[in-house]
Design a protein around this motif. Structure first.
Motif, PDB file in Angstrom:
ATOM      1  N   PRO B 173      44.875  38.371  40.173  1.00 11.58           N
ATOM      2  CA  PRO B 173      43.412  38.477  40.287  1.00 11.58           C
ATOM      3  C   PRO B 173      42.965  39.373  41.446  1.00 11.58           C
ATOM      4  CG  PRO B 173      44.186  36.260  40.871  1.00 11.58           C
ATOM      5  CD  PRO B 173      45.348  36.985  40.291  1.00 11.58           C
ATOM      6  N   THR B 174      43.838  39.555  42.443  1.00 11.47           N
ATOM      7  CA  THR B 174      43.431  40.349  43.607  1.00 11.47           C
ATOM      8  C   THR B 174      43.217  41.823  43.268  1.00 11.47           C
ATOM      9  OG1 THR B 174      45.787  40.480  44.107  1.00 11.47           O
ATOM     10  CG2 THR B 174      44.480  38.903  45.382  1.00 11.47           C
ATOM     11  N   LEU B 175      43.675  42.224  42.064  1.00 16.32           N
ATOM     12  CA  LEU B 175      43.456  43.616  41.647  1.00 16.32           C
ATOM     13  C   LEU B 175      41.974  43.902  41.438  1.00 16.32           C
ATOM     14  CD1 LEU B 175      46.202  44.108  38.900  1.00 16.32           C
ATOM     15  CD2 LEU B 175      46.126  45.206  41.153  1.00 16.32           C
ATOM     16  N   PHE B 176      41.215  42.854  41.147  1.00 15.43           N
ATOM     17  CA  PHE B 176      39.850  43.054  40.673  1.00 15.43           C
ATOM     18  C   PHE B 176      38.813  42.718  41.738  1.00 15.43           C
ATOM     19  CE2 PHE B 176      42.670  42.088  37.184  1.00 15.43           C
ATOM     20  CZ  PHE B 176      42.365  43.074  36.266  1.00 15.43           C
ATOM     21  N   ALA B 177      37.605  43.249  41.522  1.00 17.00           N
ATOM     22  CA  ALA B 177      36.488  42.914  42.408  1.00 17.00           C
ATOM     23  C   ALA B 177      35.746  41.718  41.813  1.00 17.00           C
ATOM     24  CB  ALA B 177      35.552  44.108  42.521  1.00 17.00           C
TER      25      ALA B 177
END
Lengths: 68, 352
Positions: B173-177
């Motif tokens: 999830p850290t890939l996304f804003a």
């Protein structure tokens, strides 16, 4: 008899084409379609206009015969 | 009435799921909105940088995958495409711009109406007018030309991409804003949103539920089959909001809405017109993309990019009203639709 080739046409075009064909032959129209959605829409439309609809399946294509 | 059962049932289920998703965290009157949720997804992918509207909406993924799975199961998965794809991309952009000036796709318009938001009534009048323009175009021979059979892989690309997006957001999830504030921060649990999307996607695939189609077929053929679905949806949402005490009649202080009547009208008019040229509303496009229609998949990409453009260039409205840029964009959008309409009066035999 008026033939309508509505294969590959997106809804509601098959219905539009069928209606346009009704101006030319109000009694006997054959419609070729290749989507379930088009089969349902053309059938519903033709029945509303008092046509008897018979369907023949040929692989992916459906031949709808509309008669009065 | 029996022949309308499937589409009415779809309307009822969408209404119930939309109410439930709001109760469990989604923004008010926004249980599901295809335009807003594509916009949020564009934000999460960092295609647009408006901090309050960034979230990978599992509802959108559910819609596509639900339609994909059910069409596979029912042997209606049918890869096809090639009917003016780039024109459809542009139409998708214009439709989403209109929707983000109004603040909702036709689905959210009905959800807002069911919550008592009278601005949505103004939008509905504009939407019906736009559908009327589209119907007039169809009557005069408008066609984006035939589609052709595509390979199974080609048809499966769009559902696969969205499945991959789901995997990515669950695993890394850290890939996304993600918004920490604003509408993007309001959401039901992922599994709930996904389940809601899957159920609606499957049901809408079966019933061909379409909001633009309802008005269009009524105008063109006096066929109100699809319209029954929208009516059922509205009635359920209205009843649900009354029961839950969330119904608030009026123009002022409505959630995620503005009172700029003229632009509510013109925004939705653009959505109606563009949707009829596309052959269906944004929800229907999403469903058809799941059924293997690559033209609809490209339309979704057009909407995704259009939504990003709207927020990167200040075209989307806010509670304060439509922006200057948004008004200009609606004007340009109308000219684009007019050009696309006039340049595609392809069908011979139509009574001009």
């Amino acid at each position: 008899m008026k033939l309508v080739d509505a294969r590959g046409c997106a809804c509601p075009e098959p219905v539009m084409m069928t209606r346009e064909a009704m101006y030319e032959d109000p009694n006997h129209i054959v419609v070729l379609v290749d989507e379930t959605c088009a089969v349902e829409n053309v059938t519903r439309f033709a029945k509303n206009f008092g046509f008897i609809v018979t369907t023949e399946q040929d692989g992916d294509e459906t031949k709808l015969t509309l008669t009065k | 009435m029996k022949k309308h059962l499937s589409v009415i049932l779809t309307g009822v289920v969408i209404g119930v799921i939309a109410l439930a998703l709001v109760a469990f965290g989604n923004p008010a009157n926004m249980g599901i909105c295809v335009a807003c949720f594509l916009r949020d997804t564009a934000g999460a992918l960092k295609l647009q940088t408006a901090a309050p509207v960034q979230y990978v909406r599992p509802e959108i993924i559910g819609l596509i995958l639900g339609a994909f799975l059910l069409s596979l199961f029912k042997k209606e998965f049918k890869p096809r495409g090639g009917s003016s794809p780039m024109t459809r991309f542009v139409l998708g952009m214009v439709v989403v711009m209109g929707a983000l000036v109004f603040l909702g796709c036709p689905l959210r318009m009905l959800l807002r109406l069911g919550g008592g938001d009278l601005n949505a009534l103004v939008g509905l009048v504009g939407f019906a007018g736009g559908v009327g323009l589209g119907a007039l175009a169809l009557k005069n021979g408008f066609s984006l030309k035939r589609t052709y059979e595509q390979s199974t892989l080609e048809g499966a690309v769009a559902p696969s991409l969205f499945a991959a997006l789901l995997m990515a957001v669950l695993v890394v999830p850290t890939l996304f804003a993600f918004s920490t504030d604003g509408p993007g921060a309001k959401h039901a649990a992922v599994w709930m949103s996904l389940a809601g999307g899957l159920i609606i996607g499957g049901m809408a695939q079966r019933s061909r539920f379409c909001m633009a189609g309802g008005i269009r077929d009524g105008l063109l053929f006096k066929d109100f089959h699809l319209a029954w679905g929208s009516i059922a949806l509205f009635v359920v949402v209205l009843a649900g909001n009354l029961i839950l005490g969330k119904f608030k009649l009026g123009f002022a202080d409505q959630p995620i809405a503005h009172m700029d009547g003229l632009w509510n009208f013109f925004g939705m008019a653009l959505v109606g017109w563009g949707s009829v040229l596309l052959g269906g509303c944004p929800l229907r496009q999403t469903i058809m993309a799941g059924e293997g229609n690559t033209d609809s998949a490209i339309t979704i990409l057009g909407m995704l990019i259009g939504a990003a453009v709207c927020h990167n260039f200040g075209l989307a409205s806010s509670a304060a009203g439509a922006t200057f840029g948004g008004k200009i964009a609606v004007g340009i959008g109308a000219l684009v639709l007019l050009a696309i309409t006039l340049l595609n009066l392809n069908r011979k035999g139509a009574k001009a």
